[in-house]
Design a protein around this motif. Structure first.
Motif, PDB file in Angstrom:
ATOM      1  N   HIS A 157       0.833  -1.188   0.000  1.00 17.12           N
ATOM      2  CA  HIS A 157       0.000   0.000   0.000  1.00 17.12           C
ATOM      3  C   HIS A 157       0.869   1.240   0.000  1.00 17.12           C
ATOM      4  O   HIS A 157       1.878   1.303   0.690  1.00 17.12           O
ATOM      5  CB  HIS A 157      -0.901   0.036   1.233  1.00 17.12           C
ATOM      6  N   ARG A 209       0.371   5.038   1.044  1.00 21.14           N
ATOM      7  CA  ARG A 209      -0.608   5.814   1.804  1.00 21.14           C
ATOM      8  C   ARG A 209      -0.232   7.279   1.756  1.00 21.14           C
ATOM      9  O   ARG A 209       0.915   7.638   2.028  1.00 21.14           O
ATOM     10  CB  ARG A 209      -0.657   5.333   3.249  1.00 21.14           C
ATOM     11  N   ILE A 237      -5.324   8.489   2.331  1.00 25.94           N
ATOM     12  CA  ILE A 237      -5.720   7.829   1.093  1.00 25.94           C
ATOM     13  C   ILE A 237      -4.742   6.687   0.877  1.00 25.94           C
ATOM     14  O   ILE A 237      -3.536   6.904   0.740  1.00 25.94           O
ATOM     15  CB  ILE A 237      -5.659   8.810  -0.092  1.00 25.94           C
ATOM     16  N   SER A 238      -5.269   5.503   0.898  1.00 28.40           N
ATOM     17  CA  SER A 238      -4.372   4.369   0.686  1.00 28.40           C
ATOM     18  C   SER A 238      -4.664   3.750  -0.663  1.00 28.40           C
ATOM     19  O   SER A 238      -5.825   3.579  -1.045  1.00 28.40           O
ATOM     20  CB  SER A 238      -4.552   3.343   1.807  1.00 28.40           C
ATOM     21  N   ASP A 239      -3.610   3.456  -1.353  1.00 30.46           N
ATOM     22  CA  ASP A 239      -3.742   2.826  -2.660  1.00 30.46           C
ATOM     23  C   ASP A 239      -3.131   1.450  -2.590  1.00 30.46           C
ATOM     24  O   ASP A 239      -1.976   1.288  -2.163  1.00 30.46           O
ATOM     25  CB  ASP A 239      -3.006   3.660  -3.717  1.00 30.46           C
ATOM     26  N   TYR A 240      -3.921   0.510  -3.007  1.00 25.17           N
ATOM     27  CA  TYR A 240      -3.396  -0.843  -3.051  1.00 25.17           C
ATOM     28  C   TYR A 240      -2.678  -1.022  -4.375  1.00 25.17           C
ATOM     29  O   TYR A 240      -3.252  -0.786  -5.440  1.00 25.17           O
ATOM     30  CB  TYR A 240      -4.534  -1.847  -2.908  1.00 25.17           C
ATOM     31  N   ILE A 241      -1.447  -1.413  -4.312  1.00 25.80           N
ATOM     32  CA  ILE A 241      -0.638  -1.507  -5.524  1.00 25.80           C
ATOM     33  C   ILE A 241      -0.509  -2.955  -5.980  1.00 25.80           C
ATOM     34  O   ILE A 241      -0.350  -3.241  -7.155  1.00 25.80           O
ATOM     35  CB  ILE A 241       0.759  -0.887  -5.292  1.00 25.80           C
TER      36      ILE A 241
END
Lengths: 881, 300
Positions: free
Chosen positions: B163, B165, B175-179
């Motif tokens: 992630h 963040r 805001i977390s982005d799952y990569i």
């Protein structure tokens, strides 16, 4: 009376009469003294002792070395012209006259000089008992060439060495004189006196001589008194501590032959004297041939005779037989002591030192003690069971495919339903750690807090099985207990259940799974594996990421509140109102004590619930029905609204969860229970019973809620009141209310009035909420957010945010909240699973609470507080009017 | 684009250089060594200016403050140290985190240090006050924090839990982005609109900050299991990354084509690099050696 008078007249008195004493008065032993008499005075009539506080001993003029100035330190001055005299200081220089007086510390008085005193101390001093007692040896060796005057005078008087001066006396007189020897202290016993016996011997021998013969008187024998330097009794001299070899010195300079002792043994004319020679020489042993003794002619016989021959013979004989003098050789030998061989050791004997400690790691055959809670005696398996762990499957050959289904089984069995894992491979990896689940039954098996009272334990188990029914009905056993006892016990049970049940929740924060088998050799492998396994990403997300469709799917937003200090340092105004409660409020304070942690986890309900949910999100198989129910709410807006309606109409138990202060005391838990009962009541349970219960409640309160809690209690109630206003419109009466008159700061507040006022407002609001198309919750949040913004904007620093931006931000925050409500939290996967599993289970009141719900409730609470403040203001207004 | 040449090679004598960092204006650089020391260099003149010793284990990251008066460094000894540049003495030592500090950054005004650790947390340290406890701890990540970037109002944290963040202080949001891949390093473009995330699958991904959409992917290098760093050049036109093969890759940001390939040391992993803030100048670290790359004209 008249007689008495006349008697007194006739009596002649001598001396001064005693003070007549009253009958009441006890005759005091001490005579009354005038205060003046109690002072010691010196010769001048000055007071000698002063109080310790006025200078102590002889303070003042008296002790100032005779002068008013007192003693002055001597100064030393020396120059070339004037050499300083070496002045010797004496102790007297520092003394007062008084000190030198008769009673001073150095009394001075007239006395004859030593040499004229006529005392013979000098002579006496010459006799000392040093290493060589008696006259000093040197003086004996070194003789004066000329005799002293005194000796010459003595010679003139007829003195000779060895015989005294004076008229010649007869033998009898001489003896008499000796008898009259002056003795200081007490006489020695007759037989102990020296020279007494030989004298008589001499007497007898001398009696043959001419009776008329006159003798010179005996020389004056100085009686040397030696210091007593031992600790023996008076007159007793132990073994001589002097020379071991020869030179036998008894006391008073007498030698062995002359010394008298009780222990003298005469044997055939030969004196065997007992005297210590050395250790190891027996008292009755014959004298050793003293090799150091000087050879003397007296050792030889000069006459031939039988006796001597005999003696010699005897000696030879004795030596041959090796028998001591005075002993006879036994005719028959001593009986032989029989010899017994030691017993043979048993086969299983293990030698161990007598005092050797037993290692605590040594296996013992003894059964384990059964005591206390049994915590420390648990085996690893028992503990595991206690924690709700599934037993670790044997990992001998987990890698083989055949084993996988078998390892799957235990979990499925225990859980009773399918555990949702992403893949079969995942399942396999899951088994490498211990899954934690919560099951009361297993715990009750192990934890028996009331072991010593089996009946109570049985009741406790019953209670655990079905609390509600137990509370209501009790069982046969319970009827025997008094009401009070019963209440007490329920509280106790509740505590016990709380203590022992939610261990998983308590510990969830402390421990974490080893998410993967430890592959130390291949670190990246573990990383790669774990990448999907955090419970953070939903399968959809994973899928999206795989497909490369990043964006909405993979993105997730959540409120985050930076600390005010962080904002300050970043020069950014604090984003207020986005998330009302800060992290600090969430977690009370990090305490690293296990005890405080345990306690807080148990008592702090929402933190506990949070931990539970957090934990359940990651891996555990917690599936209590309530959590899922609560989760429904977070996921579904419409349902949320419905729920709100339900709340209004139905007084559901969700009310329990709202607005409680964070730390749930036992009392509050109890309140909760009672509310549950209230629900039952509405459902048609007998009213009287619940009323009974509340009577008990009052009793309970009066017992357990001390005065110190009173401050908190009304507040709580107030919030409850607010809730009432919010959620139950038509509750007939607030039964849980503390009927005792308000105290402290609440003394003057009319709660009823406040209530009635609030209710109207809130009703309106709730109506609005009903009408609103969007989630009521959201609206509330917004309102609140706005309000808080207004409040907190005062605290901001840095450049002011332009209004339009502000609005935009607010809008964003609104949408974010809506979004966050819509969006599942990162653990939603498992939560969803649970939902599916649970369906619409309608049980509500329980300790498991969703985080989200708490949050929303907190918000409500805040809101209500705000209302409160409003009310207070209004109240003030009223008052001012 | 002008071809870069090696302007300077410095042997740091630090066993292994864990990180190399330009200072705020690019005149100096810091190297963090496995020998527990931090060295301050003037890479342009190849001068060693100062050595900062005090860590008890390998220093994994360091940054200079905005006024170059202080250095903040994080080490495998779990401590973050604030150094005084001139005296070389540690001013403060923060021991709040439970494990090795992997990355450390100052905020824009250097009033706050932010450190990420293997214990999955990001801690905010107030370097202005005497406070020893972290001001705030971010515990959202579920695995090691690999890198942190700080802008004036955002903190980007990248974690092994796949992630990235972004904590926005202004709006109070995370805001977390799952990569989907382990993120070994994350940087931001100078315009602050994009993340550049190095992933363990041997790609560098360019994300749009606002939408979280993938804009571009850069491939060609080899990451193996190294925590490769990346950088964006001063014009935001190129993405730069090291490689396990010892090469340095330049990709065009738009076309994602490899424009340049520099070789630091063949077959030695080139992990840490730092781009000059304003000039076309790059510092790379490989084993015990750092190299300064640049265009000849710049030097003159």
């Amino acid at each position: 009376m008249s007689e008495c008078d006349s008697d007194e007249d006739n009596v002649i008195r001598y001396g001064t009469p005693l003070d007549p004493f009253e009958e009441d008065e006890l005759p005091s032993k001490r005579k009354y003294q005038q205060p003046a008499d109690q002072y010691a005075v010196d010769s001048h009539g000055r007071r000698r002792f002063h109080g310790a506080f006025t200078g102590g001993f002889s303070a003042g003029f008296g002790n100032t070395v005779g002068t008013p100035e007192g003693w002055t330190p001597a100064s030393f001055k020396s120059s070339r012209s004037e050499k300083a005299q070496i002045s010797s200081q004496k102790a007297e220089d520092f003394m007062d006259d008084e000190d030198r007086s008769e009673f001073g510390i150095a009394p001075r008085h007239m006395q004859t000089q030593h040499e004229f005193s006529g005392q013979k101390r000098k002579i006496q001093q010459r006799y000392h008992d040093g290493p060589i007692p008696g006259e000093p040896v040197l003086e004996q060796l070194v003789k004066a060439v000329h005799e002293t005057a005194a000796v010459r005078m003595l010679r003139a008087m007829g003195w000779r060495p060895g015989q005294g001066a004076g008229d010649r006396v007869s033998r009898a007189d001489k003896v008499r004189a000796k008898r009259q020897h002056k003795v200081y202290g007490c006489y020695m016993p007759q037989e102990m006196r020296p020279n007494q016996e030989p004298a008589s011997d001499n007497d007898s021998s001398d009696s043959e001589f001419d009776y008329e013969t006159l003798f010179a008187p005996d020389d004056y024998e100085p009686y040397v008194l030696s210091h007593k330097n031992d600790k023996f009794g008076l007159g007793y001299s132990g073994l001589s501590r002097h020379s071991v070899l020869g030179n036998l010195m008894g006391e008073y300079g007498s030698d062995a032959s002359t010394s008298k002792s009780h222990l003298i043994m005469k044997e055939k004319g030969k004196k065997v004297s007992i005297r210590g020679q050395a250790f190891g020489v027996g008292a009755f042993e014959a004298d050793d041939e003293d090799i150091y003794a000087t050879e003397d002619m007296s050792h030889y016989d000069f006459t031939l005779g039988g006796a001597t021959e005999d003696k010699q013979k005897k000696k030879v004989k004795e030596k041959g037989v090796n028998v001591l003098e005075g002993f006879v050789k036994a005719s028959k030998p001593l009986p032989q002591v029989p010899f017994y061989p030691p017993p043979a050791l048993p086969k299983d004997y293990k030698p161990a030192a007598a005092g050797a400690r037993r290692s605590r790691f040594e296996p013992t055959d003894q059964p384990q003690r059964d005591q206390g809670l049994g915590r420390h005696e648990l085996t690893a398996d028992a503990r595991g069971a206690l924690l709700g762990e599934t037993p670790v499957p044997k990992v001998t050959d987990t890698n083989t495919q055949t084993n996988i289904p078998s390892t799957e089984d235990p979990i499925a069995k225990l859980v009773g339903r399918n555990v949702n894992f992403t893949s079969n491979q995942e399942e396999k990896s899951e088994l490498d750690f211990i899954s934690i689940k919560d099951s009361e039954k297993e715990i009750t098996k192990v934890f028996r807090p009331f072991m010593n009272n089996p009946k109570k334990q049985a009741r406790y188990e019953l209670y655990l099985k079905d609390r509600d029914s137990y509370m209501k009905e009790g069982d046969g056993e319970m009827d025997r207990l008094s009401e009070w006892e019963r209440n007490r016990e329920i509280v106790e049970f509740e505590q016990a259940a709380k203590l022992y049940k939610p261990l998983t929740g308590i510990m969830s924060d402390r421990f974490t799974h080893a998410s993967e088998p430890d592959e130390a050799l291949n670190p990246l492998c573990a990383v790669a594996k774990s990448s999907t396994n955090y419970g953070l990403a939903t399968p959809e997300q994973i899928d999206a990421a795989k497909r490369g469709v990043y964006g909405v799917m993979t993105r997730r937003e959540s409120p985050w509140r930076p600390e005010s200090l962080v904002c300050k340092r970043f020069n950014i105004p604090e984003p207020g109102g986005v998330r009302p409660e800060s992290k600090k409020e969430d977690k009370p304070k990090v305490s690293y004590s296990v005890f405080s942690y345990l306690e807080s986890s148990v008592h702090d309900r929402d933190s506990f619930a949070k931990e539970q949910s957090k934990f359940s999100g990651s891996k555990s198989l917690i599936n209590t029905p309530n959590t899922s129910k609560e989760q429904n709410k977070t996921l579904n807006d419409t349902e949320n609204v419905k729920r709100d309606d339900n709340k209004l109409e139905n007084n559901t138990t969700s009310q329990i969860n709202t607005g409680f202060s964070k730390r749930l005391t036992v009392a509050e838990l109890f309140l909760k229970e009672s509310e549950k009962d209230m629900k039952n009541k509405e459902q048609g349970v007998e009213v009287t019973e619940t009323i009974d219960k509340f009577d008990k409640m009052d009793l309970y309160k009066s017992i357990f809620l001390s005065d110190s809690e009173d401050e908190g209690l009304p507040k709580n109630e107030e919030s409850n009141d607010d809730k009432d206003a919010n959620e139950f419109v038509d509750v007939p009466k607030n039964i849980e209310r503390n009927t005792s008159p308000p105290r402290g700061i609440f003394a003057n507040i009319d709660f009823d009035e406040l209530n009635s006022w609030k209710r109207n407002v809130d009703n309106k609001q709730t109506n609005n909420e009903k009408e609103a198309t969007s989630s009521a919750n959201v609206e509330k949040n917004d309102k609140e957010a706005g309000a808080e913004d207004k409040i907190e904007i005062i605290e901001t620093y840095g450049p002011k945010i332009p209004d339009n931006l502000m609005k935009r931000l607010e809008g964003e925050s609104k949408s974010s909240i809506g979004g966050s409500n819509l969006k599942p939290v990162f653990r939603s996967q498992s939560e969803r699973d649970k939902e599916i599993l649970e369906g619409d289970s309608s049980s509500s009141a329980d300790s498991w609470v969703d985080v989200k719900e708490i949050k929303s409730k907190k918000e409500k609470k805040k809101k209500s507080k705000k209302h409160k403040s409003k009310h207070k203001k209004s109240k003030h207004k009223k008052k001012s009017r | 684009m002008a071809e870069l040449i090696t302007l300077a090679t410095i042997k740091c004598k630090q066993q292994a250089v864990r990180a190399v960092r330009f200072n705020i204006d690019g005149t100096y650089c810091l190297t963090c060594g496995a020998d527990k020391k931090i060295k301050l260099w003037n890479p342009h003149r190849q001068l060693l200016l100062k050595t900062y010793g005090g860590h008890a284990n390998e220093v994994l990251d360091a940054t200079g403050s905005c006024d170059s008066s202080h250095i903040i460094s994080g080490s495998a000894d779990k401590s973050v140290i604030l150094w005084d540049v001139t005296t070389g003495q540690p001013v403060r030592r923060y021991r709040g985190q439970a494990s090795s500090i992997t990355c450390v950054k100052f905020n824009e005004e250097s009033t706050m240090a932010i450190s990420g650790s293997i214990d999955n947390t990001v801690a905010f340290w107030d370097v202005v006050s005497q406070r020893q406890e972290p001001v705030q701890v971010l515990k959202d990540a579920k695995d090691t924090i690999t890198s942190i970037q700080v802008t004036d109002h955002e903190i980007l944290t990248c974690s092994v839990d796949c992630h990235a963040r972004l904590y926005d202080i202004r709006i109070g949001k995370m805001i977390s982005d799952y990569i989907g891949e382990v993120i070994t390093y994350g940087s931001m473009t100078h315009d602050g609109q994009c993340y550049v995330l190095s992933c363990s699958d041997g790609t560098i991904k360019l994300f749009d900050k606002d939408s979280g959409e993938l804009l571009n992917t850069f491939k060609g290098h080899e990451s193996k299991d190294y925590l490769l760093e990346n950088a964006v050049n001063e014009k935001d036109s190129h993405i730069i990354s090291g490689s396990a093969t010892g090469e340095i890759f330049y990709w065009d940001l738009i076309s994602s084509s490899c424009t340049q390939k520099l070789v630091h040391t063949k077959n030695k992993p080139m992990v840490s690099l730092s781009h000059h803030p304003t000039e076309n100048c790059l510092l790379t670290a490989c084993e015990d050696e750092i190299k300064l790359w640049g265009v000849q004209s710049v030097e003159n």
